[in-house]
Design a protein around this motif. Sequence first.
Motif, PDB file in Angstrom:
ATOM      1  N   LEU A  36       1.404 -28.312  -8.386  1.00 33.38           N
ATOM      2  CA  LEU A  36       2.461 -27.716  -8.427  1.00 33.38           C
ATOM      3  C   LEU A  36       2.479 -26.862  -9.433  1.00 33.38           C
ATOM      4  CD1 LEU A  36       5.224 -29.861  -6.814  1.00 33.38           C
ATOM      5  CD2 LEU A  36       4.199 -27.963  -5.743  1.00 33.38           C
ATOM      6  N   GLY A  37       2.231 -27.338 -10.518  1.00 36.18           N
ATOM      7  CA  GLY A  37       2.272 -26.417 -11.904  1.00 36.18           C
ATOM      8  C   GLY A  37       1.299 -25.278 -11.785  1.00 36.18           C
ATOM      9  N   VAL A  38       0.060 -25.678 -11.349  1.00 36.62           N
ATOM     10  CA  VAL A  38      -0.898 -24.489 -11.225  1.00 36.62           C
ATOM     11  C   VAL A  38      -0.649 -23.714 -10.115  1.00 36.62           C
ATOM     12  CG1 VAL A  38      -3.308 -24.318 -10.467  1.00 36.62           C
ATOM     13  CG2 VAL A  38      -2.729 -26.311 -11.957  1.00 36.62           C
ATOM     14  N   VAL A  39       0.011 -23.832  -9.154  1.00 37.59           N
ATOM     15  CA  VAL A  39       0.447 -22.918  -8.153  1.00 37.59           C
ATOM     16  C   VAL A  39       1.653 -21.974  -8.603  1.00 37.59           C
ATOM     17  CG1 VAL A  39       1.684 -22.650  -5.865  1.00 37.59           C
ATOM     18  CG2 VAL A  39      -0.315 -24.351  -6.030  1.00 37.59           C
ATOM     19  N   CYS A  40       2.245 -22.730  -9.226  1.00 34.18           N
ATOM     20  CA  CYS A  40       3.524 -21.788  -9.823  1.00 34.18           C
ATOM     21  C   CYS A  40       3.018 -20.898 -11.002  1.00 34.18           C
ATOM     22  CB  CYS A  40       4.546 -22.770 -10.427  1.00 34.18           C
ATOM     23  SG  CYS A  40       5.588 -23.682  -9.362  1.00 34.18           S
ATOM     24  N   TRP A  41       1.784 -21.479 -11.765  1.00 31.64           N
ATOM     25  CA  TRP A  41       1.523 -20.560 -12.556  1.00 31.64           C
ATOM     26  C   TRP A  41       0.718 -19.239 -11.864  1.00 31.64           C
ATOM     27  CZ3 TRP A  41      -3.695 -19.253 -14.096  1.00 31.64           C
ATOM     28  CH2 TRP A  41      -3.852 -18.551 -15.196  1.00 31.64           C
ATOM     29  N   ILE A  42      -0.082 -19.546 -10.869  1.00 27.90           N
ATOM     30  CA  ILE A  42      -0.855 -18.556 -10.176  1.00 27.90           C
ATOM     31  C   ILE A  42       0.288 -17.415  -9.752  1.00 27.90           C
ATOM     32  CG2 ILE A  42      -2.206 -17.998  -8.146  1.00 27.90           C
ATOM     33  CD1 ILE A  42      -3.607 -20.565  -8.839  1.00 27.90           C
ATOM     34  N   VAL A  43       1.271 -18.096  -9.097  1.00 21.45           N
ATOM     35  CA  VAL A  43       2.025 -17.027  -8.506  1.00 21.45           C
ATOM     36  C   VAL A  43       2.853 -16.224  -9.510  1.00 21.45           C
ATOM     37  CG1 VAL A  43       4.601 -17.087  -7.352  1.00 21.45           C
ATOM     38  CG2 VAL A  43       2.674 -18.490  -6.508  1.00 21.45           C
ATOM     39  N   VAL A  44       3.403 -16.584 -10.632  1.00 18.85           N
ATOM     40  CA  VAL A  44       3.771 -16.008 -11.620  1.00 18.85           C
ATOM     41  C   VAL A  44       3.010 -15.042 -12.328  1.00 18.85           C
ATOM     42  CG1 VAL A  44       4.642 -15.993 -13.866  1.00 18.85           C
ATOM     43  CG2 VAL A  44       5.668 -17.539 -12.182  1.00 18.85           C
ATOM     44  N   MET A  45       1.500 -15.395 -12.491  1.00 21.06           N
ATOM     45  CA  MET A  45       0.712 -14.452 -12.974  1.00 21.06           C
ATOM     46  C   MET A  45       0.311 -13.282 -12.081  1.00 21.06           C
ATOM     47  SD  MET A  45       0.384 -14.732 -15.922  1.00 21.06           S
ATOM     48  CE  MET A  45       0.659 -15.532 -17.310  1.00 21.06           C
ATOM     49  N   GLY A  46       0.296 -13.772 -10.467  1.00 17.37           N
ATOM     50  CA  GLY A  46      -0.107 -12.959  -9.572  1.00 17.37           C
ATOM     51  C   GLY A  46       0.932 -11.783  -9.572  1.00 17.37           C
ATOM     52  N   ASP A  47       2.237 -12.217  -9.633  1.00 19.34           N
ATOM     53  CA  ASP A  47       3.330 -11.408  -9.515  1.00 19.34           C
ATOM     54  C   ASP A  47       3.241 -10.138 -10.881  1.00 19.34           C
ATOM     55  OD1 ASP A  47       5.818 -10.296  -8.731  1.00 19.34           O
ATOM     56  OD2 ASP A  47       6.527 -11.015 -10.362  1.00 19.34           O
ATOM     57  N   LEU A  48       3.085 -10.775 -11.958  1.00 21.43           N
ATOM     58  CA  LEU A  48       2.692  -9.954 -13.158  1.00 21.43           C
ATOM     59  C   LEU A  48       1.625  -8.826 -12.982  1.00 21.43           C
ATOM     60  CD1 LEU A  48       3.816 -12.257 -15.969  1.00 21.43           C
ATOM     61  CD2 LEU A  48       5.033 -10.599 -15.027  1.00 21.43           C
ATOM     62  N   ALA A  49       0.537  -9.450 -12.675  1.00 18.46           N
ATOM     63  CA  ALA A  49      -0.910  -8.720 -12.394  1.00 18.46           C
ATOM     64  C   ALA A  49      -0.368  -7.801 -11.240  1.00 18.46           C
ATOM     65  CB  ALA A  49      -2.086  -9.458 -12.022  1.00 18.46           C
ATOM     66  N   GLY A  50       0.276  -8.109 -10.175  1.00 21.53           N
ATOM     67  CA  GLY A  50       0.577  -7.208  -9.078  1.00 21.53           C
ATOM     68  C   GLY A  50       1.416  -6.153  -9.494  1.00 21.53           C
ATOM     69  N   ARG A  51       2.315  -6.321 -10.210  1.00 20.54           N
ATOM     70  CA  ARG A  51       3.236  -5.437 -10.794  1.00 20.54           C
ATOM     71  C   ARG A  51       2.381  -4.194 -11.697  1.00 20.54           C
ATOM     72  NH1 ARG A  51       9.289  -7.307 -11.193  1.00 20.54           N
ATOM     73  NH2 ARG A  51       9.233  -8.859  -9.665  1.00 20.54           N
ATOM     74  N   LEU A  52       1.988  -4.712 -12.645  1.00 21.50           N
ATOM     75  CA  LEU A  52       0.932  -4.053 -13.472  1.00 21.50           C
ATOM     76  C   LEU A  52      -0.073  -3.028 -12.502  1.00 21.50           C
ATOM     77  CD1 LEU A  52       0.210  -6.055 -16.515  1.00 21.50           C
ATOM     78  CD2 LEU A  52       1.714  -4.352 -16.382  1.00 21.50           C
ATOM     79  N   PHE A  53      -0.838  -3.668 -11.848  1.00 17.10           N
ATOM     80  CA  PHE A  53      -1.641  -3.064 -10.843  1.00 17.10           C
ATOM     81  C   PHE A  53      -0.791  -1.703  -9.867  1.00 17.10           C
ATOM     82  CE2 PHE A  53      -3.541  -2.367  -6.566  1.00 17.10           C
ATOM     83  CZ  PHE A  53      -4.769  -1.820  -7.035  1.00 17.10           C
ATOM     84  N   LEU A  54       0.416  -2.099  -9.403  1.00 16.38           N
ATOM     85  CA  LEU A  54       0.944  -1.220  -8.569  1.00 16.38           C
ATOM     86  C   LEU A  54       1.697  -0.309  -9.520  1.00 16.38           C
ATOM     87  CD1 LEU A  54       2.899  -3.577  -5.942  1.00 16.38           C
ATOM     88  CD2 LEU A  54       0.868  -1.838  -5.667  1.00 16.38           C
ATOM     89  N   ASP A  55       2.061  -0.470 -10.624  1.00 18.57           N
ATOM     90  CA  ASP A  55       2.535   0.589 -11.491  1.00 18.57           C
ATOM     91  C   ASP A  55       1.314   1.506 -11.929  1.00 18.57           C
ATOM     92  OD1 ASP A  55       5.153  -0.396 -11.301  1.00 18.57           O
ATOM     93  OD2 ASP A  55       4.947  -1.486 -13.377  1.00 18.57           O
ATOM     94  N   ASN A  56       0.346   1.085 -11.854  1.00 14.90           N
ATOM     95  CA  ASN A  56      -0.839   1.951 -12.526  1.00 14.90           C
ATOM     96  C   ASN A  56      -1.514   2.673 -11.215  1.00 14.90           C
ATOM     97  OD1 ASN A  56      -0.356   1.602 -15.257  1.00 14.90           O
ATOM     98  ND2 ASN A  56      -1.312  -0.258 -15.042  1.00 14.90           N
ATOM     99  N   LEU A  57      -0.907   2.849 -10.252  1.00 12.11           N
ATOM    100  CA  LEU A  57      -1.643   3.393  -8.850  1.00 12.11           C
ATOM    101  C   LEU A  57      -1.641   4.661  -9.036  1.00 12.11           C
ATOM    102  CD1 LEU A  57      -0.819   1.214  -5.776  1.00 12.11           C
ATOM    103  CD2 LEU A  57      -3.040   1.403  -7.080  1.00 12.11           C
ATOM    104  N   ASP A  58      -2.441   5.465  -8.496  1.00 13.71           N
ATOM    105  CA  ASP A  58      -2.525   6.986  -8.306  1.00 13.71           C
ATOM    106  C   ASP A  58      -1.336   7.565  -7.797  1.00 13.71           C
ATOM    107  OD1 ASP A  58      -3.408   9.745  -8.570  1.00 13.71           O
ATOM    108  OD2 ASP A  58      -4.283   9.581  -6.483  1.00 13.71           O
ATOM    109  N   ARG A  59      -0.602   8.185  -8.756  1.00 10.18           N
ATOM    110  CA  ARG A  59       0.724   8.996  -8.474  1.00 10.18           C
ATOM    111  C   ARG A  59       0.329  10.377  -8.163  1.00 10.18           C
ATOM    112  NH1 ARG A  59       5.156   6.371 -12.432  1.00 10.18           N
ATOM    113  NH2 ARG A  59       4.538   4.246 -11.992  1.00 10.18           N
ATOM    114  N   GLN A  60       1.131  10.890  -7.300  1.00 16.54           N
ATOM    115  CA  GLN A  60       1.036  12.161  -6.836  1.00 16.54           C
ATOM    116  C   GLN A  60       2.306  13.057  -6.887  1.00 16.54           C
ATOM    117  OE1 GLN A  60      -0.902  12.588  -2.935  1.00 16.54           O
ATOM    118  NE2 GLN A  60      -2.898  11.746  -3.664  1.00 16.54           N
ATOM    119  N   GLU A  61       2.150  14.375  -7.438  1.00 18.66           N
ATOM    120  CA  GLU A  61       3.367  15.118  -7.288  1.00 18.66           C
ATOM    121  C   GLU A  61       3.392  16.042  -6.199  1.00 18.66           C
ATOM    122  OE1 GLU A  61       4.991  18.827  -9.795  1.00 18.66           O
ATOM    123  OE2 GLU A  61       4.143  17.043 -11.219  1.00 18.66           O
TER     124      GLU A  61
END
Length: 122
Positions: free
Chosen positions: A34-59
């Motif tokens: 359960l600890g490993v699963v929680c750690w994966i979820v939290v890290m995946g959420d952080l990494a996902g946010r960083l990835f989505l924030d750096n996607l190509d933006r168009q004006e």
Amino acid sequence: MKTKVLEMLSSLYMRWTEFWKAKGHIIKVVGACLGVVCWIVVMGDLAGRLFLDNLDRQEIRCEVEYASPAADDKTHRSSRHSSDNFVIVHTTSCGRVLVERLPKRFATPEELAASFNPALKS
């Protein structure tokens, strides 16, 4: 009275140690999983946010056709709002855009609507 409480606590302690000897390993493994699963979820959420924030933006530039206060527009339902301090900007390439907050430099929605410059048609 004191001996009954002590006997009960002793019995509880004995039962707990027997349970932990029998099931302790399983509890540790499940807890670790359960600890490993929680750690994966939290890290995946952080990494996902960083990835989505750096996607190509168009004006996208929208050309204004006209702007009007929301109260004058028949297709806008402003009944859920307490006041009609909204402006609808009609554009050629972006559809209708609703300006919900009146900037402080404009006293009325009419002034804000008048500040949008319509695109010059050639």
